[in-house]
Design an enzyme around this catalytic site. Sequence first.
Site: not given
Length: 532
Positions: A364-365
């Site tokens: 996700h990041g």
Amino acid sequence: MDTLSAFFSEFVSTLTSYIDSVNIDLHKLVDVLLYDPSQPLLFNTGLFMLLFTVFMCLFWIVKGVRVLKMALVILFSLYFYYKSSGLCCLILLGVCVSDYVLGLLMEKASRNDAVIAKRSIVLLNVLVNVGMLAYFKYFNLILDTLSGFMTADISVESIILPAGISFFTFRSISYIVDLYRGQLQACHNLFDYIFFLTFFPPLLAGPVVRAKDMLPQIKANPVVTRDMTSEGIYLIILGLIKKVVIADFISGNFVDRVFDNPALYSGFENLMATIGFTVQLYCDFSGYSDMAIGIALLMGYRFMENFNAPFKAQNPTEFWHRWHISLSTWLRDYVYIPLGGNRCSRSRMYFNQFATMVIGGLWHGASWMYVIWGAIHGSLLVIHKFIRRVFPLSMTETVVTDAGEVIMVRSEGSSSPLIKGFNMILTFMLVSIAFMFFRAPSMESVGMMWHQMIFDFHLSVAPQFVESYLEIVVLIVGAYIIHVSPSAITRSPRRLFDASPAIVQALILASVIILVIQVRQSDIVPFIYLQY
């Protein structure tokens, strides 16, 4: 020749006079159409609605000629991506060519039964895609982490993150792995593969569309039916309402304020913001998925459902059967199963489950907050698996999706409505607490929110909170109630819409667009998953 020159001179003169008469600022128009990192071409922008309307008019004109239709869609898709990532669209084209060549090499290696060559091709594809993710997405995180253990300051210039890189790299990996597993035939038409990987509806924020689902549709050159058009318009309407009317309003008027300064609010308000963000994230992300699926349907292509009422889940396992389905099934097929899945000892199975969710969190990041979020979900899944083994209470629920698809969802627990309701609320609260780490900018913010909820809760502010944030409360509670309502009730508006004449559907769409324009914030709010 003189006549032709005179005609063009008259045409240019007339066009110039028209532009002057309507006060069109050509320089401003060019600026709007060129790449601007602060103004990506999002589904909820007026520019996209205008350009997409023109695109669909051209699409309907050329839809009978396959090569023209595909060329039009590819060009619009590349422009769509260019508006979000500039010249990084060349990277996307590079991945297209790389996958196409590797796919043909995989087919040749399969015919010769060259196992080592096949594995080398998979390894090369994974290294290329993971390498791009590591450089564009995680390089700064790696340097920041290393600098924490060193006295010297390590810093580099900011690296531009190509939009949607996590999504199209996953699609690339699944194509080559499916070829390796013999679940798909290699694509022999480069045009077809570029169409698949650059197809704009799911390009920036999903769903994660797999080649084995999309390439056969591209090859079949589908025809858009009346039912597909009706379903597509309905999903676009639903997505706009979820995103702009609910998610953006909750975010801008309450959730962001609390998460930015949790110490200024009571524990009760921090808890409400945590719940509010969970509803906001669902409406934002499922809204994008609805619009992406709806837009694809208008062109004749169908994707899998990405959300299936996740807040109805009675346990963490069921939640991931319903939430971001395209990602959870991708992680299952390409991470969990290669790690060994459940074909091993129970302790190793628990590790595989936990590791898969940690990897999913990191996907996700570039932040350790996402890793922590993934670890929390991994722990919840392991705990639930352990409890289910000790107390094997289970039942299987039949669910009919909006598309009419009948699926089976495993649900552990009692059939008692009270116990089911308790399980749903408990699961929702656990998920909301985990999403606190997903949204908060740092562990210090999380610590402050917990401090407020434990030592400064002040339930007495609830009446004042409801009075001050009545619209927020109505949206959060209303959205949750509609979400957990029986499917027979939530499907009724869809059936009514499908039965309406085309002119009525168009009027409803126009009314929703006017509503969106009226209630949206002055600045366009990007989709949350656009950054992934």
